[in-house]
Design an enzyme around this catalytic site. Structure first.
Site, mmCIF file in Angstrom:
data_model
loop_
_atom_site.group_PDB
_atom_site.id
_atom_site.type_symbol
_atom_site.label_atom_id
_atom_site.label_comp_id
_atom_site.label_asym_id
_atom_site.label_seq_id
_atom_site.Cartn_x
_atom_site.Cartn_y
_atom_site.Cartn_z
ATOM 1 N N GLY A 86 0.840 -1.198 0.000
ATOM 2 C CA GLY A 86 0.000 0.000 0.000
ATOM 3 C C GLY A 86 0.872 1.244 0.000
ATOM 4 O O GLY A 86 2.089 1.166 0.194
ATOM 5 N N GLN A 133 1.209 3.539 2.140
ATOM 6 C CA GLN A 133 1.892 3.762 3.423
ATOM 7 C C GLN A 133 2.542 2.478 3.945
ATOM 8 O O GLN A 133 2.662 2.272 5.156
ATOM 9 C CB GLN A 133 0.915 4.339 4.449
ATOM 10 C CG GLN A 133 0.638 5.823 4.233
ATOM 11 C CD GLN A 133 1.898 6.677 4.371
ATOM 12 O OE1 GLN A 133 2.813 6.373 5.120
ATOM 13 N NE2 GLN A 133 1.948 7.767 3.621
ATOM 14 N N SER A 134 2.983 1.612 3.042
ATOM 15 C CA SER A 134 3.590 0.337 3.439
ATOM 16 C C SER A 134 4.911 0.533 4.194
ATOM 17 O O SER A 134 5.842 1.161 3.688
ATOM 18 C CB SER A 134 3.843 -0.497 2.178
ATOM 19 O OG SER A 134 4.731 -1.563 2.456
ATOM 20 N N ASN A 135 4.977 -0.043 5.410
ATOM 21 C CA ASN A 135 6.239 -0.054 6.167
ATOM 22 C C ASN A 135 7.245 -0.978 5.493
ATOM 23 O O ASN A 135 8.444 -0.721 5.484
ATOM 24 C CB ASN A 135 5.991 -0.551 7.593
ATOM 25 C CG ASN A 135 5.016 0.329 8.343
ATOM 26 O OD1 ASN A 135 5.259 1.510 8.522
ATOM 27 N ND2 ASN A 135 3.906 -0.253 8.773
ATOM 28 N N CYS A 153 7.574 -1.610 2.292
ATOM 29 C CA CYS A 153 8.195 -0.948 1.131
ATOM 30 C C CYS A 153 9.243 0.060 1.594
ATOM 31 O O CYS A 153 10.334 0.134 1.025
ATOM 32 C CB CYS A 153 7.124 -0.286 0.269
ATOM 33 S SG CYS A 153 6.124 -1.504 -0.637
#
Ligand SMILES: *Cc1c(COP(=O)(O)O)cnc(C)c1O
Length: 331
Positions: free
Chosen positions: A73, A75-77, A79
């Site tokens: 997503g 706001q992916s941690n 990524c």
């Protein structure tokens, strides 16, 4: 067991600390709560994906790859930490993010930019297809991409959390604590699969309880078979000689709220209680939902005063800035 022989790329200092949250435990009027601080892994603002990435990047380098490609997503941690880890390893990083580019670049997306990741936007249904298309295009251009699945949750990444359970066993012996339950946020499954397998290997007697952020036990993609598959493939990879069944997982799906990445009262109450008693932050998407769930289970008497709980903090605090408006309304 051969974790030691697997390729691994060092990204952070371990063990992460364990803190006794005395004031928070008192406020919640329940068990003694300890916290395993995987939010403090020393790379790019920390989080659970760091442990998985040590083994994933180890493998990527072993295979001679020069570019990491992963998805999540906006706001992916996962990524954000992949982008940071790629820098440390001297690799290029491409991120496939589902959603529309926001007007205000903030939180994890801002960090992705700072870490110089190349970003490809797509819709949620297009995500898997786009991930492989980006990798294919990179190959055509002569790059050697290494594809990391969403959340880094496969048998390579999950080894990081088997190892984390071995790390915890040593710490529990040193600190003389024996938690009745380990509680944490679960979503793509690598953390829970690794911890559950690790618990079997170390003979841990307590509950290993995943609080689901977005997964369900039934429906199109029931979670227990996914967890079981990752755990058994991981067991094979490390030669643990252990067979895991669906019934071996403790999974609570009662705190899905209004959906993934839609925090509400449960999450903001958890953020407030922990911040005001301990000066420790939670992220609104994952860790605040899991802690909110734990607080509710304490209120319902599922966990009682004479027990000990270990909350495994899996990180995600940069999410706070992407939900600044809602935070301001809640506080
Ligand atoms: C990814 C993530 C989780 C969930 O871990 P999985 O291994 O994907 O189940 C929990 N907390 C945070 C902060 C995360 O980023």
């Amino acid at each position: 067991m051969n974790i030691e022989n697997l390729p691994r790329f060092h990204l952070a200092e371990f063990p992460t600390p364990i803190h006794h949250l005395k004031a928070f435990s008192k406020l919640e009027k329940g068990p003694a709560i300890f916290m395993k601080r995987d939010d403090l892994t020393s790379l790019g603002m920390g989080g659970n994906k760091t442990r998985k990435l040590e083994f994933l990047i180890g493998e990527a380098l072993d295979q001679g790859c020069d570019t990491l490609v992963t998805a999540g997503g906006i706001q992916s941690n996962h990524c954000r930490l992949t982008a940071a880890a790629a820098r440390r390893a001297g690799l290029e990083c491409h991120l496939v993010l589902n959603g529309t580019p926001p007007e205000m670049i903030n939180g994890n997306l801002l960090l992705d930019r700072i870490f110089g990741a190349k970003i490809h936007y797509c819709t949620r249904p297009e995500r898997d297809e786009t991930l492989y298309k980006v990798a294919k295009d990179l190959s055509k251009k002569g790059r050697k991409p290494y594809v990391i699945p969403v959340g880094g949750s496969n048998s390579t990444g999950a080894v990081g959390y088997v190892n984390a359970m071995l790390e915890l066993e040593t710490q529990m012996n040193q600190m003389k604590i024996m938690p009745d339950a380990i509680v944490f946020a679960t979503s793509s499954g690598g953390t829970q699969a690794g911890l559950t397998l690790g618990a079997r290997m170390t003979g841990f007697k307590g509950l290993v309880l995943g609080i689901s952020i977005d997964q369900t036990k039934t429906g199109n993609q029931p979670f227990p078979p996914i967890l079981t598959k990752i755990a058994n493939e991981t067991s094979l990879r490390i030669g643990a000689g252990i067979q895991i069944n669906e019934a071996d997982f403790s999974l609570n799906c009662d705190y899905l709220g209004a959906g993934y990445a839609v925090p509400g009262d449960l999450e903001f109450n958890a953020i407030r209680d922990l911040a005001l008693t301990e000066g420790i932050l939670l992220g609104p998407v994952y860790t605040a939902r899991a802690m909110g769930g734990l607080m509710d289970l304490i209120r319902k008497g599922v966990f009682t005063k004479n027990q000990t709980i270990l909350f495994w903090h899996t990180g995600g605090t940069p999410e706070l800035f992407a939900w600044a408006d809602q935070c301001c309304q809640a506080f």
